[in-house]
Motif scaffolding. Structure first.
Motif, PDB file in Angstrom:
ATOM      1  N   ASP A 499       0.833  -1.209   0.000  1.00 32.15           N
ATOM      2  CA  ASP A 499       0.000   0.000   0.000  1.00 32.15           C
ATOM      3  C   ASP A 499       0.868   1.259   0.000  1.00 32.15           C
ATOM      4  O   ASP A 499       2.018   1.234   0.428  1.00 32.15           O
ATOM      5  N   ASP A 500       0.287   2.355  -0.440  1.00 28.69           N
ATOM      6  CA  ASP A 500       0.931   3.681  -0.385  1.00 28.69           C
ATOM      7  C   ASP A 500       2.322   3.652  -1.015  1.00 28.69           C
ATOM      8  O   ASP A 500       3.250   4.313  -0.514  1.00 28.69           O
ATOM      9  N   GLU A 556      -4.334   4.949  -6.429  1.00 26.41           N
ATOM     10  CA  GLU A 556      -5.202   5.474  -5.349  1.00 26.41           C
ATOM     11  C   GLU A 556      -5.460   6.962  -5.583  1.00 26.41           C
ATOM     12  O   GLU A 556      -4.699   7.624  -6.283  1.00 26.41           O
TER      13      GLU A 556
HETATM   14 MG    MG Z   1      -3.170   3.714   0.456  1.00 27.94          MG
END
Ligand code: MG
Ligand code: C2E
Ligand code: MG
Length: 619
Positions: A499-500, A556
């Motif tokens: 993630d990220d 995202e």
């Molecule tokens: Mg994220």
């Protein structure tokens, strides 16, 4: 006071003693007088051969004889009278007594004895004897002895009283010491500590110096007690106390305030040195028997300044600093500073909200849609935690997740989230997946894989529909255990997403060391690519890397059509962002479920979204 009391006791003893002795002395004096009277009577009878004749002579009216010649009274014999057998007075010799027979002296006594001749009683001799001399000698002796005895008794009483007073004082002193010291460590306890702090503070005010106060709280000591039992916990506290005493030295006050908290008061000279000294106390593990235990402490430090009015205020500052050290994860020293403390107060407040939410099961999960970047079909949801306080304030996960990690609540929250998300996805159409975020701390317990397996089993969800998201934070430090657990999760059939990506400690190193199923490119990249061609170039390369390493890529933060088409053109597999929908509560999912959601996406995308309505409705 004691002396006066003993004097009275002595005097009383003397008076009582003498009065008791007086009765005996009187008896003795009378006995002596009787003895003298005997001797005298015998002497009179012996020295007066004509006495039988006088007594045998018929009674005449003449006066009694007043001089018997040789038989003159001497010494204590004051005089005498002789009566014939008929009771007539025949001889009366110089008896200076009154008719009542009682003289001025108490010990004049009158003794009557028979006079015998040839075995017959021929008269009676009544002698007046003065035994007062003898009485006085006895009395003087009695007084002397009485005085000596009463002084001796008083002295003994005095000594025993002194012994008792001394032992009472000792008992008081030791009970006072007990009351002021902690029973486990023998260190001064809280009341004694606060008193010493007040004294130190007032001396400091008088001498214009400063006082440094430290409060130390052992980190996670409750767990040590739970695991090893209270008695070993107490041994540890004693060992900590010993180390503290040794490290701080005699000029520094160390106290055991309560449970797992210690206090240290240092003066201006030792003050700053203490910062390091106290932290060093916990560098080495504590060994006893088979046990080797590592302990750490959170330390709050406060220094009295000119504006500080009381030792209470200093204490409060140290307490706030300690709470800051604790909230910040422990194992550190925080010195009081109003800004730092204000920041930690906020963290502290959130910590309370998190604790309450855990207790009362107040967390809520919202679900954000993730769509196919090209077709815009709904593919999955990401479960995102929500927390609303009793006052209606909404606290974002960016604020409360780090706090939950700090206070050690993230494991339970994380597992709850996974279970809820699995339950939810089990009720959705089969092609829809569910992504759940994992915190780095969830890898520390060692139970993560088994717990996840249990949840999958309990909720009967297909593990292929579950995706666990980890951030780059899990790659810091010892990555082996994390990678091992991630592999185990993958072997359960679960997908793992990074993630990220691109914001944290991005390192290509771990992209080939672990086989992630998906990369989620952080929204900052998407936003930056609006105006920064370099960011756009990087984004394109990230998608390429993903493809190269056989990973899906999600973009995202897709907020605009431009974002959506750009990431689709770059080859991203999935898109997630407000353009397709914010996270919605489970109730919304359940009621209108996904069929309405298809319309929702269509609306969001201006009629371009192609949602497989049949599939969705069948869920
Ligand atoms: Mg994220
Ligand atoms: P994340 O995992 O990267 O989640 C995406 C975050 O971006 C979410 O914020 C989401 O609401 C937000 N977001 C999605 N689309 C957009 C958009 O188009 N524009 C903008 N500005 N934001 C968008 P949220 O819900 O506040 O969550 C923040 C972070 O908190 C999450 O980032 C995740 O790291 C963490 N988090 C949330 N729930 C959990 C959880 O259950 N466990 C763990 N460990 N962390 C969680
Ligand atoms: Mg996420």
């Amino acid at each position: 006071m004691t002396n006066a009391f003993l004097f009275c006791v002595g005097a009383l003893l003397l008076v009582v003693g003498i009065n008791v002795a007086r009765v005996e002395i009187n008896k003795l004096a009378h006995g002596k007088a009787t003895e003298l009277a005997h001797q005298w009577s015998t002497q009179v009878v012996t020295n007066t051969p004509f006495l039988p004749r006088i007594l045998a002579a018929p009674k005449s009216d003449t006066q009694p004889i007043r001089n018997l010649g040789n038989a003159r009274p001497v010494g204590p014999i004051l005089g005498y009278r002789i009566y014939d057998p008929n009771g007539y007075l025949r001889v009366l010799v110089d008896a200076p007594v009154t008719s009542s027979g009682v003289n001025k002296s108490t010990f004049h006594t009158r003794i009557a004895l028979p006079i015998t001749s040839g075995g017959k009683t021929i008269g009676t001799i009544v002698s007046d004897v003065d035994a007062s001399g003898f009485h006085d000698v006895l009395m003087a002796g009695a007084i002397k002895i009485g005085t000596v005895i009463s002084v001796a008794i008083s002295f003994l009483l005095f000594v025993s009283l002194m012994v008792r007073v001394a032992s009472h004082k000792e008992a008081l002193r030791s009970s006072n010491t007990l009351m002021r010291s902690d029973s486990v460590t023998g260190m001064p306890n809280q009341p004694a500590f606060l008193e010493m702090l007040a004294t130190a503070h007032s001396q400091e005010v008088a001498q214009h110096t400063t006082t440094n106060l430290y409060l130390l709280n052992l980190d996670r000591f409750a767990r040590v007690n739970e695991r090893l039992g209270n008695s070993i916990g107490n041994v540890l506290l004693r060992l900590v106390a010993e180390r503290l005493r040794l490290a701080c030295g005699n000029s520094v006050v160390c106290a055991h305030i309560n449970g797992d908290t210690f206090g240290v008061i240092a003066d201006e000279r030792t003050g700053k040195r203490m910062d390091t000294t106290l932290q060093q106390v916990f560098l080495q593990p504590f060994n006893f028997g088979q046990n080797v235990i590592r302990l750490s402490a959170s330390i709050g430090a406060a220094t009295s300044t000119a504006g500080l009015h009381s030792s209470d205020e200093l204490h409060r500052h140290a307490e706030l600093a300690l709470r800051a050290a604790k909230t910040n994860g422990g194992h550190q020293l925080v010195a009081y500073d109003s800004d730092t403390v204000a920041e930690f107060r906020e963290i502290d407040r959130i910590a309370t909200v998190v604790e309450d939410a855990c207790q009362n099961n107040e967390f809520e999960l919202h679900y954000q849609p993730v769509v196919d970047a090209r077709t815009r079909k709904l593919c999955s949801f990401e479960a995102l935690l929500r927390l609303t306080t009793a006052d209606g304030e909404q606290i974002g996960p960016d604020s409360f997740i780090p706090v939950a990690e700090r206070i050690g609540r993230i494991e339970e929250i994380g597992l709850w989230t996974l279970r809820e998300a699995c339950k939810t996805v089990a009720g959705l159409p089969k092609h829809i997946g569910m992504a759940v975020n994992l915190s780095v701390q969830q890898f520390n317990s060692g139970n993560l894989v088994s717990e996840v397996a249990k949840i999958i089993k309990d909720t009967r969800v297909d593990p292929g529909r579950i995706e666990l998201e980890v951030t780059e934070g899990v790659m810091i430090g010892d990555t082996d255990p994390v990678f091992r657990q991630l592999s185990q999760l993958q072997s359960l059939g679960i997908k793992i997403a990074l993630d990220d990506f691109g914001t944290g400690y991005s390192s290509l190193n771990y992209l080939w060391r672990f086989n992630f199923d998906k990369l989620k490119v952080d929204q900052d990249f998407i936003r930056a690519s609006d105006h920064n061609p370099k960011a756009q170039a990087l984004l394109s390369k990230i998608v390429e890397v993903g493809r190269l390493l056989d990973m899906k890529v999600t973009a995202e933060g897709i907020e605009t059509e431009t974002h959506a088409s750009r990431v689709a053109d770059l080859g991203c597999d999935y898109s997630q962002g407000y353009l397709f929908g914010k996270a919605i509560p489970q109730t919304s999912l359940a009621s209108v479920v996904i069929s309405e959601f298809a319309e929702y996406i269509r609306r969001q995308t201006g009629g371009q979204a192609d949602v497989d309505g049949t599939d969705v409705a069948s869920g």
